[in-house]
Write an enzyme that holds these catalytic residues in place. Sequence first.
Site, short mmCIF file in Angstrom:
data_model
loop_
_atom_site.label_atom_id
_atom_site.label_comp_id
_atom_site.label_asym_id
_atom_site.label_seq_id
_atom_site.Cartn_x
_atom_site.Cartn_y
_atom_site.Cartn_z
N GLY A 126 0.70 -1.22 -0.09
CA GLY A 126 0.12 -0.10 0.07
C GLY A 126 0.98 1.36 0.07
N TYR A 127 1.58 1.54 -1.06
CA TYR A 127 2.18 2.87 -1.31
C TYR A 127 1.65 3.87 -2.24
CZ TYR A 127 6.91 1.32 -0.06
OH TYR A 127 7.98 0.50 0.53
N THR A 160 -1.85 -4.49 -5.81
CA THR A 160 -1.68 -5.53 -6.61
C THR A 160 -2.28 -6.83 -5.89
OG1 THR A 160 0.09 -4.97 -8.18
CG2 THR A 160 -0.44 -7.25 -8.20
N GLU A 244 12.76 -4.16 -4.85
CA GLU A 244 11.43 -4.36 -5.70
C GLU A 244 12.05 -4.22 -7.08
OE1 GLU A 244 8.07 -1.74 -5.19
OE2 GLU A 244 7.14 -2.44 -7.04
N ASN A 384 9.79 4.31 -15.40
CA ASN A 384 11.00 4.26 -16.12
C ASN A 384 11.62 5.74 -16.24
OD1 ASN A 384 10.78 1.50 -15.87
ND2 ASN A 384 11.16 1.31 -18.34
N GLU A 385 10.71 6.69 -16.24
CA GLU A 385 11.15 7.89 -16.44
C GLU A 385 11.79 8.37 -15.17
OE1 GLU A 385 7.90 7.16 -17.62
OE2 GLU A 385 8.28 7.20 -19.55
C1 LIG Z 1 -0.21 -2.83 -12.85
C2 LIG Z 1 0.36 -2.09 -11.85
C3 LIG Z 1 0.51 -2.60 -10.60
C4 LIG Z 1 0.88 -1.78 -9.45
N1 LIG Z 1 1.07 -2.41 -8.26
C5 LIG Z 1 1.15 -1.71 -7.12
C6 LIG Z 1 1.20 -1.71 -5.93
O1 LIG Z 1 1.10 -3.16 -5.52
N2 LIG Z 1 1.10 -1.06 -4.80
C7 LIG Z 1 1.55 0.05 -4.89
O2 LIG Z 1 1.63 0.81 -4.06
N3 LIG Z 1 1.69 0.67 -6.33
C8 LIG Z 1 1.25 -0.15 -7.25
N4 LIG Z 1 1.34 0.46 -8.70
C9 LIG Z 1 1.49 1.81 -8.71
C10 LIG Z 1 2.92 2.41 -9.29
O3 LIG Z 1 3.88 2.10 -8.42
C11 LIG Z 1 2.74 3.65 -9.97
O4 LIG Z 1 1.56 3.49 -10.92
C12 LIG Z 1 3.77 4.29 -10.44
O5 LIG Z 1 4.67 4.64 -9.32
C13 LIG Z 1 3.57 5.71 -11.37
O6 LIG Z 1 2.76 6.54 -10.53
P1 LIG Z 1 1.34 7.26 -11.22
O7 LIG Z 1 0.51 6.16 -11.69
O8 LIG Z 1 0.62 7.96 -10.24
O9 LIG Z 1 1.86 8.06 -12.60
P2 LIG Z 1 2.39 9.40 -12.42
O10 LIG Z 1 3.25 9.63 -11.20
O11 LIG Z 1 1.16 10.51 -12.34
O12 LIG Z 1 3.16 9.68 -13.67
C14 LIG Z 1 2.45 9.81 -14.75
C15 LIG Z 1 3.65 9.86 -16.15
O13 LIG Z 1 4.26 11.15 -15.68
C16 LIG Z 1 5.71 10.58 -15.60
N5 LIG Z 1 6.40 11.43 -14.70
C17 LIG Z 1 5.93 11.88 -13.25
N6 LIG Z 1 6.84 12.82 -12.75
C18 LIG Z 1 8.03 12.73 -13.47
C19 LIG Z 1 9.10 13.31 -13.35
N7 LIG Z 1 9.49 13.95 -12.21
N8 LIG Z 1 10.04 13.12 -14.32
C20 LIG Z 1 9.83 12.62 -15.45
N9 LIG Z 1 8.43 12.29 -15.60
C21 LIG Z 1 7.73 12.05 -14.80
C22 LIG Z 1 5.68 9.21 -15.23
O14 LIG Z 1 6.72 8.69 -15.68
C23 LIG Z 1 4.48 8.78 -16.10
O15 LIG Z 1 4.83 8.36 -17.33
C24 LIG Z 1 1.17 -0.42 -9.68
C25 LIG Z 1 0.94 0.26 -11.07
C26 LIG Z 1 0.73 -0.79 -11.93
C27 LIG Z 1 0.45 -0.11 -13.44
#
Ligand SMILES: Cc1cc2nc3c(=O)[nH]c(=O)nc-3n(C[C@H](O)[C@H](O)[C@H](O)COP(=O)(O)OP(=O)(O)OC[C@H]3O[C@@H](n4cnc5c(N)ncnc54)[C@H](O)[C@@H]3O)c2cc1C
Length: 398
Positions: A126-127, A160, A244, A384-385
Site C-alpha cells: 500500500g504505497y 496488486t 523491488e 522508467n522516467e
Molecule cells: C499494474 C500495476 C501494478 C501496481 N501495483 C502496485 C502495488 O501493488 N502497490 C502500490 O503501492 N503501487 C502499485 N502500482 C503503482 C505504481 O507504483 C505507480 O503507478 C507508479 O509509481 C507511477 O505513478 P502514477 O501511476 O501515479 O503516475 P504519475 O506519477 O502520475 O506519472 C504519470 C507519468 O508522468 C511521468 N512523470 C511523473 N513525474 C515525473 C518526473 N519528475 N520526471 C519525468 N517524468 C515524470 C511518469 O513517468 C508517468 O509516465 C502499480 C501500478 C501498475 C500499473
Amino acid sequence: MNLEFTQEEIAFREEVRAFIEENHPKHLEGMGNREDMTPEDMTAWHKILGRKGWSAPAWPVEYGGTGWTPTQRYIWSEENARVGTFMPLPFGISMVGPVIYTFGNDAQKQQHLPGILSGDVWWCQGYSEPGAGSDLASLKTTAVRDGDHYIINGQKTWTTLAQHADWGFFLCRTDPDAAKPQEGISFILIDMKTPGVEVKPIKLIDGGHEVNETWLTDVRVPVENLVGVENQGWTYAKFLLAHERSGIAGVARSKRGVEKLREIAAQETIDGKPLISDFDFARKVSQLEIDLAALEYTELRTLAGEQAGKGPGPESSILKIKGTEIQQRLTELTLEAVGSYGTPMYGSIADVGSNQYPIGPDYAQLSAATYFNMRKTSIYGGSNEIQRNIITKMILGL
Ligand SMILES: Cc1cc2nc3c(=O)[nH]c(=O)nc-3n(C[C@H](O)[C@H](O)[C@H](O)COP(=O)(O)OP(=O)(O)OC[C@H]3O[C@@H](n4cnc5c(N)ncnc54)[C@H](O)[C@@H]3O)c2cc1C
C-alpha cells in the site's frame, strides 16, 4: 566474475533441476500470468519451496535464506525459467520480508517471517495513492495516534492482488507538520481483515483483475505494527523499492521468452518462408538478444556486489529500465509474429469452463492480452522516467 561453472555448480544445477522436475506441479508449467490461475495456483510453488527451505534464496541464512552464492542464485533462476514456474509473489519475499528482518523488532520478525517464508500469508503493498505515484512523498493517508493504536484514513490505489491479501504494508503520514514531506511518513503493517479496510477491483485493459483500490476508513491498528521508528518510514520505503526494482529485471524469463519467440517465428511464415529467415524480423530478434545479454552481465555484477555485502543501490534502476523494456519488446515481437491471430481479445478464453473456441495456434491465443498487460512494467515499481532521473542524480551525479 568467472562465468565458467565449476564442478560444484554443475552438481548444484543437477540437484535443483531434479528437484523442480520432481516437485513442480505439472499443470502449472508455463502458466505465466494467466487469468485462470487461482490463488492456490499462485502460491503452490511458494509453499513447496517454503517446505524445502528454498523460498527466499536472497535472505540472510539466519532468517531463512539458503546461503547460495550469486552464481547458484543465477542457476536457480535459470532452472525455474526453463519450466516457467510461477515464482513466489514479490510482496512478502522480496519486499516486506527484507524490511522486517532489517528494521523490524524481534516480535515482528517472529510473527511475520515464518508466514512469508512458507507462503501461508499473502502480502500486498500500500504505497501509491490517486495523487501520489511518482511523487510518492506527497501521500495523504494519515495515521493518527490514539492511545496504543493508530487510526488510519485514506485511499491507496493499484494495490496488486489485494483481494487475496492477509496483510499489507502501508505508508502513512504520521507527522503532517514535518519540514519535508519525506520526514513525516511511517511504515505500518495492517491486517487486511481489520474493520474499515475495503478492497475494490480495478479492471484492466486485458480483462484481468490484478489491481485494486484500497480504502482505509478509521482503521484501528496497534502501535506494535509500526516498523522501525515513527516518521522514518521513507528510509524503509526506499530500501524496499531498491529490492523491488532489481527483482523486476526478469532476465532468465526473458531468455526463455526469446527462445519461445524463435520457435514461433520458425513456424509462422512470410512470403512462404519462415518468418525467422526474414532479415528485418531476425535483426529485431538479434538486437533483443544482444540487449538481453548485456542486461544479464549487469545483473550478475549486481548479484556479485550483493554477495560482497553491497545491497542493491541505484543500479537497480538500470536493471528495472532495461529489463522491462526487453519484456515489452518481447511481447511486441510475439504479437508481430502471430500477425492477425493476435487480433482476437480472449478476455475469458482462459476462464475455467469457457466454451470459446480459440482461433489460430495455441501460442497466439493470449499474445494480445499479454502485450497489453506488459505495458504495466515500465510504470510499476516506479516509472522508467523516474528511474532515469534516479540514474542521472545518483550514478551520473548530475
Ligand atoms: C499494474 C500495476 C501494478 C501496481 N501495483 C502496485 C502495488 O501493488 N502497490 C502500490 O503501492 N503501487 C502499485 N502500482 C503503482 C505504481 O507504483 C505507480 O503507478 C507508479 O509509481 C507511477 O505513478 P502514477 O501511476 O501515479 O503516475 P504519475 O506519477 O502520475 O506519472 C504519470 C507519468 O508522468 C511521468 N512523470 C511523473 N513525474 C515525473 C518526473 N519528475 N520526471 C519525468 N517524468 C515524470 C511518469 O513517468 C508517468 O509516465 C502499480 C501500478 C501498475 C500499473
